[in-house]
Scaffold this motif. Structure first.
Motif, PDB file in Angstrom:
ATOM      1  N   LYS A 214       0.822  -1.208   0.000  1.00 19.68           N
ATOM      2  CA  LYS A 214       0.000   0.000   0.000  1.00 19.68           C
ATOM      3  C   LYS A 214       0.858   1.261   0.000  1.00 19.68           C
ATOM      4  N   ARG A 215       2.030   1.182   0.607  1.00 17.30           N
ATOM      5  CA  ARG A 215       2.923   2.335   0.693  1.00 17.30           C
ATOM      6  C   ARG A 215       3.941   2.381  -0.455  1.00 17.30           C
ATOM      7  N   GLY A 216       3.729   1.539  -1.454  1.00 14.83           N
ATOM      8  CA  GLY A 216       4.550   1.620  -2.655  1.00 14.83           C
ATOM      9  C   GLY A 216       5.845   0.840  -2.627  1.00 14.83           C
ATOM     10  N   TRP A 217       5.980  -0.073  -1.677  1.00  9.96           N
ATOM     11  CA  TRP A 217       7.185  -0.895  -1.605  1.00  9.96           C
ATOM     12  C   TRP A 217       7.033  -2.118  -2.506  1.00  9.96           C
ATOM     13  N   THR A 218       8.166  -2.663  -2.936  1.00  2.91           N
ATOM     14  CA  THR A 218       8.190  -3.882  -3.734  1.00  2.91           C
ATOM     15  C   THR A 218       8.560  -5.067  -2.850  1.00  2.91           C
ATOM     16  N   ILE A 219       7.768  -6.118  -2.907  1.00  3.22           N
ATOM     17  CA  ILE A 219       8.051  -7.337  -2.151  1.00  3.22           C
ATOM     18  C   ILE A 219       8.947  -8.209  -3.032  1.00  3.22           C
ATOM     19  N   VAL A 220      10.235  -8.264  -2.729  1.00  4.28           N
ATOM     20  CA  VAL A 220      11.171  -9.007  -3.582  1.00  4.28           C
ATOM     21  C   VAL A 220      11.216 -10.490  -3.236  1.00  4.28           C
ATOM     22  N   ALA A 221      10.734 -10.855  -2.070  1.00  6.33           N
ATOM     23  CA  ALA A 221      10.621 -12.260  -1.677  1.00  6.33           C
ATOM     24  C   ALA A 221       9.547 -12.359  -0.608  1.00  6.33           C
ATOM     25  N   ASN A 222       8.805 -13.452  -0.654  1.00 11.41           N
ATOM     26  CA  ASN A 222       7.702 -13.630   0.285  1.00 11.41           C
ATOM     27  C   ASN A 222       7.561 -15.129   0.541  1.00 11.41           C
ATOM     28  N   GLU A 223       8.291 -15.626   1.548  1.00 10.32           N
ATOM     29  CA  GLU A 223       8.445 -17.070   1.733  1.00 10.32           C
ATOM     30  C   GLU A 223       7.859 -17.551   3.065  1.00 10.32           C
ATOM     31  N   LYS A 224       7.356 -18.791   3.021  1.00 10.58           N
ATOM     32  CA  LYS A 224       6.971 -19.498   4.242  1.00 10.58           C
ATOM     33  C   LYS A 224       7.812 -20.759   4.344  1.00 10.58           C
ATOM     34  N   VAL A 225       8.331 -21.034   5.545  1.00  6.91           N
ATOM     35  CA  VAL A 225       9.154 -22.222   5.758  1.00  6.91           C
ATOM     36  C   VAL A 225       8.679 -22.947   7.007  1.00  6.91           C
ATOM     37  N   ARG A 226       9.142 -24.186   7.183  1.00  6.13           N
ATOM     38  CA  ARG A 226       8.810 -24.943   8.387  1.00  6.13           C
ATOM     39  C   ARG A 226       9.261 -24.175   9.630  1.00  6.13           C
ATOM     40  N   LYS A 227       8.531 -24.337  10.713  1.00  8.23           N
ATOM     41  CA  LYS A 227       8.885 -23.609  11.931  1.00  8.23           C
ATOM     42  C   LYS A 227      10.183 -24.097  12.563  1.00  8.23           C
ATOM     43  N   ASP A 228      10.680 -25.259  12.100  1.00  6.71           N
ATOM     44  CA  ASP A 228      11.968 -25.750  12.581  1.00  6.71           C
ATOM     45  C   ASP A 228      13.022 -25.727  11.471  1.00  6.71           C
ATOM     46  N   GLU A 229      12.825 -24.861  10.482  1.00  9.18           N
ATOM     47  CA  GLU A 229      13.750 -24.766   9.351  1.00  9.18           C
ATOM     48  C   GLU A 229      15.155 -24.364   9.835  1.00  9.18           C
ATOM     49  N   SER A 230      16.187 -24.882   9.159  1.00 12.59           N
ATOM     50  CA  SER A 230      17.562 -24.526   9.515  1.00 12.59           C
ATOM     51  C   SER A 230      18.397 -24.103   8.303  1.00 12.59           C
ATOM     52  N   ASP A 231      17.899 -24.367   7.089  1.00 18.07           N
ATOM     53  CA  ASP A 231      18.638 -24.024   5.874  1.00 18.07           C
ATOM     54  C   ASP A 231      17.969 -22.847   5.168  1.00 18.07           C
ATOM     55  N   PHE A 232      18.572 -21.682   5.271  1.00 16.87           N
ATOM     56  CA  PHE A 232      17.998 -20.473   4.688  1.00 16.87           C
ATOM     57  C   PHE A 232      18.764 -19.971   3.473  1.00 16.87           C
ATOM     58  N   TYR A 233      19.717 -20.753   2.990  1.00 14.51           N
ATOM     59  CA  TYR A 233      20.508 -20.304   1.845  1.00 14.51           C
ATOM     60  C   TYR A 233      19.673 -20.105   0.574  1.00 14.51           C
ATOM     61  N   PRO A 234      18.670 -20.952   0.293  1.00 21.59           N
ATOM     62  CA  PRO A 234      17.837 -20.682  -0.887  1.00 21.59           C
ATOM     63  C   PRO A 234      17.176 -19.305  -0.838  1.00 21.59           C
ATOM     64  N   PHE A 235      16.664 -18.930   0.319  1.00 23.09           N
ATOM     65  CA  PHE A 235      16.028 -17.620   0.475  1.00 23.09           C
ATOM     66  C   PHE A 235      17.057 -16.499   0.329  1.00 23.09           C
ATOM     67  N   LEU A 236      18.192 -16.639   0.990  1.00 17.24           N
ATOM     68  CA  LEU A 236      19.214 -15.594   0.957  1.00 17.24           C
ATOM     69  C   LEU A 236      19.810 -15.438  -0.442  1.00 17.24           C
ATOM     70  N   ASN A 237      20.000 -16.546  -1.136  1.00 17.13           N
ATOM     71  CA  ASN A 237      20.499 -16.466  -2.506  1.00 17.13           C
ATOM     72  C   ASN A 237      19.501 -15.757  -3.418  1.00 17.13           C
ATOM     73  N   LYS A 238      18.229 -15.950  -3.122  1.00 23.15           N
ATOM     74  CA  LYS A 238      17.173 -15.336  -3.927  1.00 23.15           C
ATOM     75  C   LYS A 238      17.170 -13.818  -3.806  1.00 23.15           C
ATOM     76  N   ILE A 239      17.489 -13.318  -2.613  1.00 20.66           N
ATOM     77  CA  ILE A 239      17.365 -11.879  -2.384  1.00 20.66           C
ATOM     78  C   ILE A 239      18.686 -11.121  -2.464  1.00 20.66           C
ATOM     79  N   LYS A 240      19.817 -11.832  -2.567  1.00 21.17           N
ATOM     80  CA  LYS A 240      21.110 -11.142  -2.430  1.00 21.17           C
ATOM     81  C   LYS A 240      21.351 -10.102  -3.520  1.00 21.17           C
ATOM     82  N   ASP A 241      20.840 -10.338  -4.732  1.00 24.62           N
ATOM     83  CA  ASP A 241      21.037  -9.367  -5.805  1.00 24.62           C
ATOM     84  C   ASP A 241      19.997  -8.255  -5.788  1.00 24.62           C
ATOM     85  N   GLU A 242      18.961  -8.421  -4.971  1.00 22.50           N
ATOM     86  CA  GLU A 242      17.916  -7.400  -4.865  1.00 22.50           C
ATOM     87  C   GLU A 242      18.287  -6.296  -3.875  1.00 22.50           C
ATOM     88  N   HIS A 243      19.140  -6.620  -2.913  1.00 17.60           N
ATOM     89  CA  HIS A 243      19.573  -5.668  -1.884  1.00 17.60           C
ATOM     90  C   HIS A 243      18.379  -4.969  -1.199  1.00 17.60           C
TER      91      HIS A 243
END
Length: 261
Positions: A214-243
């Protein structure tokens, strides 16, 4: 909620202790002294499973209060006992635990509870036995909606926490305030969001997506993971070039939040 510093954690302990004391007072107002010589309190929480650190904090707070109140003679001269019920962060287990506390352990009332999805399922049990349950931490809007839609049935249920709407918008408005004041100058209007796959996470996700869009921001990633997730590299790799200027995470498990950080 995300990882919290030790000071904040013990503020939480203080809150649950106060809630327990309020519950004691409420029980005496509702039930009267009767002929019992003890007051038995059921404390529910995730004492094992992915949110066990939160359950540990519950126990610390409850035990500190229990030792203090019994050293002072209990409540109206009655010794206080606590019976713990481990929900394991699972809705079906929460229902079974609630039934056991009431029918087998014969508790006078219940306090505690962490996950909203557990609370939404377990809150069906106390009304059957006219037992008081003060829900702590669980903050789903759906809990309040259920109570409002059938106040006679759920008059034994109290949601002690600020609901998710108040919780999340309080954080977001704080961010927007600092932007408006020039105290935070984001290099772009990009935000990445990652939450746990629970009702708590879903409500958080929707609130942040709606408000920032609503305030004009861009959602560059919007992920849901297991509540006991331990591997976040897929998410971080996805957003690293978006800064993105903001990364929003929401996990009730401290160990999950630490892994993400």
């Amino acid at each position: 909620m995300g990882s919290m510093p030790e000071r904040t954690k013990y503020v939480l302990l203080g809150v649950i202790v106060v809630v327990v004391i309020v519950a004691v007072a409420a029980w005496f107002l509702l039930a009267g002294p009767g002929g019992k010589t003890t007051v038995k309190i059921g404390v529910v929480g995730p004492f094992t499973g992915p949110a066990a650190p939160t359950g540990k904090a519950y126990k610390v707070g409850a035990e500190v209060w229990l030792e203090d109140i019994n050293a002072k003679g209990g409540i109206l001269g009655r010794k206080v006992e606590i019976v713990y019920g481990d929900t394991q962060s699972k809705a079906d287990v929460g229902v079974s635990v609630m039934e056991k506390l009431i029918t087998q352990d014969q508790v006078d009332y219940i306090v505690g509870g962490t996950h909203s999805h557990v609370a939404l399922a377990a809150m069906e049990v106390p009304p059957k036995y006219k037992k008081l349950w003060i829900i702590t931490t669980a903050a789903s809007l759906e809990i309040g909606k259920k109570i409002m839609n059938n106040p006679e049935k759920y008059k034994y249920i109290f949601q002690a926490n600020v609901n998710m709407s108040g919780w999340q918008y309080g954080v977001m408005y704080g961010i927007f305030y600092h932007i408006d004041q020039g105290e935070f100058e984001p290099p772009n209007k990009k935000i990445a969001i990652i939450v746990e796959d629970t009702s708590w996470g879903e409500i958080t996700q929707k609130a942040w997506v709606d408000e920032f869009t609503k305030r004009g921001w861009t959602i560059v990633a919007n992920e849901k993971v297991r509540k006991d997730e331990s591997d976040f590299y897929p998410f971080l790799n996805k957003i690293k070039d978006e800064h993105p200027s903001i990364i929003k995470s929401e996990f009730t498990s401290v160990t999950t939040q630490i892994a993400f950080l």
